[in-house]
Design a protein around this motif. Structure first.
Motif, PDB file in Angstrom:
ATOM      1  N   THR A  12       0.825  -1.217   0.000  1.00 21.84           N
ATOM      2  CA  THR A  12       0.000   0.000   0.000  1.00 21.84           C
ATOM      3  C   THR A  12       0.857   1.264   0.000  1.00 21.84           C
ATOM      4  O   THR A  12       0.316   2.375   0.060  1.00 21.84           O
ATOM      5  N   GLY A  13       2.178   1.102  -0.041  1.00 22.91           N
ATOM      6  CA  GLY A  13       3.061   2.262  -0.051  1.00 22.91           C
ATOM      7  C   GLY A  13       3.501   2.709   1.318  1.00 22.91           C
ATOM      8  O   GLY A  13       4.088   3.784   1.467  1.00 22.91           O
ATOM      9  N   ARG A  14       3.268   1.885   2.331  1.00 22.67           N
ATOM     10  CA  ARG A  14       3.676   2.206   3.694  1.00 22.67           C
ATOM     11  C   ARG A  14       4.875   1.342   4.097  1.00 22.67           C
ATOM     12  O   ARG A  14       5.098   0.264   3.557  1.00 22.67           O
ATOM     13  N   ALA A  15       5.616   1.810   5.091  1.00 18.53           N
ATOM     14  CA  ALA A  15       6.589   0.956   5.754  1.00 18.53           C
ATOM     15  C   ALA A  15       5.830  -0.004   6.668  1.00 18.53           C
ATOM     16  O   ALA A  15       4.798   0.357   7.248  1.00 18.53           O
ATOM     17  N   HIS A  16       6.343  -1.225   6.800  1.00 18.81           N
ATOM     18  CA  HIS A  16       5.658  -2.249   7.594  1.00 18.81           C
ATOM     19  C   HIS A  16       6.677  -2.917   8.506  1.00 18.81           C
ATOM     20  O   HIS A  16       7.624  -3.544   8.035  1.00 18.81           O
TER      21      HIS A  16
END
Length: 322
Positions: free
Chosen positions: A108-112
């Motif tokens: 989703t384009g986030r850091a995880h």
């Protein structure tokens, strides 16, 4: 299993009978202060996964008492600017798994950032890599009664502390935006996210799915399914220790952390859930302090809750915050 707990209209007003200890805040302030006496020492080692859209880092940081805790950090390939970061906690018995798993949030384009749970990782999934080096008094098999003789010794004191430090570790990476930090998880991971939501004041959102570790006075007598049942089986052998056990658990009840929740929250509950009964989930939801809160209810589901349907709901919901 058909519906076994309170009707939905009663769930929406249910409050826990768990009594908050007078020194609850002092206990956790001291615990975290002691943990921060150790350098965080967060290390991020690149992993060659063969993936082209996601970069993965093998993470080690100092948790409770400076103990090394493992995790994964996944980033969208090509990211150059700080990203919103989702910090995820894992369900009971599971570990962080393998680096190529669990790619939703990075996609989703986030850091995880995924935290390994100390001592766990051998019941399902692809394993964990974090030891729990602390000994304990006699306990029933599992994790629920380890150190239950006193709050200072209890297993989840170490886990919740690890989780706060995991947020700090995730925020320490140059490609994460500390101001846009989300914590989430399902079952045990949901319970841990509630604790972090009460202990970390500046999160942007919290999303506990069918959370465990809530409303202990009701959960331990309502369901005979594990892991809550571990507590009853311990007391079946250790007769006369109920008050001592209730006191310890009161320091770790998600309801008391929820009362300190300062971020928007998305909960989920399943009305046929015998592992984390819906009334225990609603007890935490109804106690959540921030006024921006929602609970998704899955009428005919057990502990799987909303599953992939709820994952899609979380993706939609988080667009408003990150």
């Amino acid at each position: 299993m058909a519906l076994f707990d309170l009707p939905l209209d009663e769930l929406r007003t249910h409050r826990s009978e768990s009594t908050e200890p007078e020194d609850f805040e002092a206990f956790w302030d001291k615990t975290l202060e002691e943990a921060r006496e150790h350098e965080l020492d967060a290390r991020f080692e690149p992993v060659d996964t063969g993936l082209s859209t996601v970069r993965v880092y093998d993470v080690t940081f100092a948790g409770f008492d400076g103990h090394p805790v493992k995790g994964w950090l996944r980033l969208p390939a090509g990211a150059t600017d700080p990203l919103p970061v989702v910090v995820e906690f894992i369900g009971y018995g599971g570990g962080r798994g393998l680096p190529h798993e669990n790619l939703l949030w990075a996609s989703t384009g986030r850091a995880h950032f995924v935290m390994d749970t100390r001592g766990q990782g051998s019941a399902w999934g692809a394993g964990g890599g974090t030891a729990d080096p602390v000994g304990a008094a006699p306990a029933y098999p599992g994790f629920m009664t380890r150190g239950i003789d006193a709050p200072e010794n209890y297993y989840y004191r170490r886990v919740y502390t690890d989780a706060v430090r995991a947020v700090e570790a995730a925020r320490s990476h140059p490609l994460t935006d500390a101001a846009r930090t989300v914590v989430l998880g399902a079952s045990q991971g949901g319970g841990i996210s509630l604790a972090v939501g009460g202990l970390v004041p500046d999160l942007i959102a919290v999303a506990p799915d069918v959370p465990f570790l809530c409303d202990f006075p009701r959960a331990t007598v309502l369901t005979d399914r594990h892991p809550y049942r571990e507590i009853g089986l311990f007391l079946k052998t250790h007769r006369g220790r109920s008050a001592e056990v209730r006191r310890t658990l009161s320091y770790f009840d998600g309801v008391h952390f929820a009362a300190r929740g300062r971020a928007p929250a998305l909960f989920s509950a399943a009305l046929e859930d015998q592992t984390c009964p819906p009334s225990t989930v609603f007890a935490a939801f109804n106690a959540w302090a921030h006024e921006d809160k929602t609970i998704e209810v899955y009428d005919f589901n057990d502990h799987e809750g909303g599953g992939p349907f709820h994952e899609a709901e979380k993706v939609r919901w988080l667009r408003s915050y990150t």
